[in-house]
Design a protein around this motif. Structure first.
Motif, PDB file in Angstrom:
ATOM      1  N   VAL A  89      19.812   9.944  57.069  1.00 16.98           N
ATOM      2  CA  VAL A  89      19.479   8.640  57.661  1.00 16.98           C
ATOM      3  C   VAL A  89      18.228   8.129  56.951  1.00 16.98           C
ATOM      4  O   VAL A  89      17.113   8.603  57.198  1.00 16.98           O
ATOM      5  CB  VAL A  89      19.235   8.750  59.177  1.00 16.98           C
ATOM      6  CG1 VAL A  89      18.865   7.393  59.763  1.00 16.98           C
ATOM      7  CG2 VAL A  89      20.471   9.317  59.876  1.00 16.98           C
ATOM      8  N   ALA A  90      18.419   7.175  56.038  1.00 18.01           N
ATOM      9  CA  ALA A  90      17.295   6.669  55.249  1.00 18.01           C
ATOM     10  C   ALA A  90      17.743   5.480  54.418  1.00 18.01           C
ATOM     11  O   ALA A  90      18.892   5.439  53.955  1.00 18.01           O
ATOM     12  CB  ALA A  90      16.740   7.758  54.319  1.00 18.01           C
ATOM     13  N   THR A  91      16.850   4.535  54.216  1.00 15.70           N
ATOM     14  CA  THR A  91      17.106   3.436  53.292  1.00 15.70           C
ATOM     15  C   THR A  91      17.368   3.994  51.897  1.00 15.70           C
ATOM     16  O   THR A  91      16.679   4.919  51.449  1.00 15.70           O
ATOM     17  CB  THR A  91      15.893   2.490  53.244  1.00 15.70           C
ATOM     18  OG1 THR A  91      15.681   1.934  54.548  1.00 15.70           O
ATOM     19  CG2 THR A  91      16.103   1.369  52.246  1.00 15.70           C
ATOM     20  N   LEU A  92      18.345   3.438  51.210  1.00 16.57           N
ATOM     21  CA  LEU A  92      18.634   3.899  49.844  1.00 16.57           C
ATOM     22  C   LEU A  92      17.570   3.353  48.899  1.00 16.57           C
ATOM     23  O   LEU A  92      17.550   2.156  48.597  1.00 16.57           O
ATOM     24  CB  LEU A  92      20.030   3.444  49.405  1.00 16.57           C
ATOM     25  CG  LEU A  92      21.163   4.431  49.727  1.00 16.57           C
ATOM     26  CD1 LEU A  92      21.399   4.512  51.215  1.00 16.57           C
ATOM     27  CD2 LEU A  92      22.442   4.034  49.002  1.00 16.57           C
ATOM     28  N   GLU A  93      16.688   4.199  48.469  1.00 17.27           N
ATOM     29  CA  GLU A  93      15.603   3.860  47.544  1.00 17.27           C
ATOM     30  C   GLU A  93      15.237   5.132  46.782  1.00 17.27           C
ATOM     31  O   GLU A  93      15.543   6.241  47.227  1.00 17.27           O
ATOM     32  CB  GLU A  93      14.405   3.300  48.295  1.00 17.27           C
ATOM     33  CG  GLU A  93      13.943   4.169  49.472  1.00 17.27           C
ATOM     34  CD  GLU A  93      12.450   4.052  49.724  1.00 17.27           C
ATOM     35  OE1 GLU A  93      11.709   4.106  48.725  1.00 17.27           O
ATOM     36  OE2 GLU A  93      12.051   3.928  50.883  1.00 17.27           O
ATOM     37  N   PRO A  94      14.558   5.016  45.642  1.00 19.84           N
ATOM     38  CA  PRO A  94      14.308   6.195  44.806  1.00 19.84           C
ATOM     39  C   PRO A  94      13.571   7.317  45.519  1.00 19.84           C
ATOM     40  O   PRO A  94      13.870   8.493  45.293  1.00 19.84           O
ATOM     41  CB  PRO A  94      13.469   5.631  43.651  1.00 19.84           C
ATOM     42  CG  PRO A  94      13.860   4.203  43.566  1.00 19.84           C
ATOM     43  CD  PRO A  94      14.130   3.774  44.982  1.00 19.84           C
TER      44      PRO A  94
END
Length: 556
Positions: free
Chosen positions: A204-209
């Motif tokens: 569960v997390a925003t897709l970012e580097p």
């Protein structure tokens, strides 16, 4: 009153990443604990407003707007939403110098320590951290790691600013998802299908580097060869600098079969996903806290997360740790899970007691009261006796002139504030007599005139004092120069002033022409105009000489 800023979820209520869950949960619990808590926003009109309710996911943008806020000396304004670009704390700095207190929630200081992970909004993120470190009176952090990093980084940027344990504190974030009281089945069949067997690994997390989703794809490409039934589910919106990962997900041969990605799930659906997953995976390179870890433990599912200090602080030995730079580390853990089962020490039991959002709010108020008292003691003595009414009235007075560029301009329909504009003279010059006196005092001295001051200046105006001279005298009085409210003169006067290197010349030229063409019948005004003319002529001659020397130099 204690105002909890909800500006971002007010503008974009559909956003529901970790920061927005913190904002909604803390604000709602705070309102149940105390009657003097109110959600607030900086609205499109450039003014602070109360909200009649905390914006929910299903609300339309700009819902629940209430009345305009007139701050008082004992008020506290707490910014915990991701209002990066609105310069809220910088605007509040005008108020807090007159007695009120402003604070900020620090979710991390990654914009300063790991800027390489930021995307197109990096400027907003970094400027927010700098703004908060400069203008906040107290600092609430989501972990001791964030608190230590804040104190360390702030000392580098603002060495004269003392941020210590008196005004900076941390609390435990809640693990319960406040909006959901009943675990109901999601309405979306594709969400249910992703968790139809006990073999779905969840992130569960925003897709970012920074969240390191690529490592999960690398690991499961290996695992699917040996365990083809395994499922991997991404829950989170698409972020920045992640195009390669997004393309890899959407074109993967197992997409929507063993590989799933869901955006915009409600809090109820996220909690359902926690309860029906086999394990939470959290391979971040860097974090300020890691809210999904405690949410997963609260939901009684195991966690595998990066071996970084903040996760040890949050979860201790209750979770398994992986190397975020080595996919084989995760492969070995999951292979062991599938062959031997999950080790007993990683299975949450009833002994795990993490804070609820109610606990978080109670701890926050307890520590905030001490931090606020410490912050008030650090306010300069010279400002403690000044009436807050000055700034409050000025800010709301400006709101009436937004269409004439008197206040903060809105650069786009998204509501990004471009900065503070100088006050033009045109609206003031429409006024006469005592109304002119009162509004001039309000704009330039941030207060109303006393009866004696009003009587004195009214007599001066009746005796022939030009309005522009009165305005200039107030602006450049000792009190006016201390406040230093910028003035917007006509374009040609500003250009001449810049050419001659003085900010006062526009006012002098304006006073001269006003006296010359409007009040030449009065001998005293004529004499004053002549003195102004001589002063202006002298500067003009200096300017002409300077220009001529430059021309001669170019000809040579």
């Amino acid at each position: 009153m204690i105002y909890f800023d909800c500006s971002q979820i007010y503008r974009c209520p559909s956003v529901n990443s970790g920061i927005q869950r913190v904002t909604r949960s803390l604000t709602r619990e705070a309102m149940t604990l105390r009657d003097d808590v109110c959600p607030a926003v900086l609205d499109k009109d450039g003014l602070f407003h109360k909200l009649e309710a905390v914006p929910s996911l299903g609300d339309a943008p700009y819902s629940h707007l209430g009345e305009c806020i007139f701050f008082s000396r004992e008020d506290i304004y707490f910014v915990l939403d991701s209002a990066w670009e609105y310069k809220i704390l910088e605007r509040l700095s005008f108020f807090k110098n007159y007695g009120m207190v402003a604070g900020a929630f620090f979710h991390d200081v990654i914009p300063l320590t790991h800027a390489e992970f930021l995307g197109g909004d990096a400027g907003f993120f970094a400027s927010w951290v700098l703004e908060a470190a400069k203008f906040s009176d107290f600092f609430l952090c989501n972990s001791e790691s964030t608190k230590s990093a804040l104190m360390r980084e702030a000392s580098k940027i603002y060495p004269d600013r003392i941020i210590d344990g008196e005004i900076a504190f941390s609390i435990r974030l809640g693990a319960d998802i406040a909006e959901n009281s009943v675990l109901s089945r999601p309405n979306r069949d594709d969400v249910v299908a992703a968790f139809d067997r006990d073999n779905t690994y969840l992130i569960v997390a925003t897709l970012e580097p920074r969240k390191n989703h690529a490592l999960l794809l690398d690991a499961f490409d290996i695992l699917w060869k040996k365990h083809p039934s395994l499922k991997l589910c991404f829950v989170g919106k698409e972020g920045w600098k992640i195009e390669d990962v997004v393309r890899r997900i959407r074109t993967h041969p197992k997409f929507n079969e063993n590989l799933f990605w869901f955006e915009g799930l409600s809090d109820a659906d996220v909690q359902w996903a926690y309860k029906h997953s086999k394990c939470l995976l959290y391979p971040s390179f860097e974090e300020g806290f890691g809210l999904p870890i405690v949410e997963a433990l609260y939901a009684d599912i195991p966690v595998l997360a990066s071996d970084i200090p903040v996760f040890h602080e949050v979860a201790g030995d209750r979770i398994g740790y992986i190397d975020p730079f080595d996919a084989s580390s995760l492969v070995n853990w999951i292979d062991k899970f599938e062959l031997e089962g999950i080790p007993g020490n990683l299975i949450p039991d009833k002994s795990f007691k993490w804070a609820t959002w109610r606990d978080s709010a109670e701890e926050m108020f307890q520590k905030m009261s001490l931090a606020v008292e410490a912050a008030k003691k650090r306010v300069p003595e010279m400002l403690k006796g000044v009436s807050l009414e000055r700034r409050v009235r000025l800010e709301n007075y400006r709101g009436e002139f937004l269409k004439e560029n008197l206040a903060l301009k809105m650069s786009s329909p998204s509501g990004k504030i471009t900065g503070k504009e100088p006050l033009p003279l045109k609206p003031l010059m429409r006024l006469f007599g005592k109304q002119l006196i009162r509004e001039t005092f309000l704009q330039f001295l941030h207060r109303s005139p006393s009866p004696d001051e009003e009587s004195f200046w009214y007599d001066q105006l009746l005796s022939g004092l030009p309005e522009i001279s009165f305005i200039t005298d107030i602006r450049f009085s000792k009190e006016g120069k201390q406040i230093a409210e910028p003035v917007k003169h006509p374009y040609i006067l500003r250009r001449v002033g810049r050419l001659l290197g003085t900010h006062r010349l526009p006012s002098k030229i304006a006073r001269f022409f006003w006296a010359l063409f409007t009040f030449t019948r009065t001998k005293n005004q004529a004499r004053a105009a002549m003195m102004e003319t001589q002063d202006v002529n002298k500067r003009m001659e200096e300017c002409v000489d300077k220009i001529q020397r430059n021309i001669d130099r170019l000809d040579a």
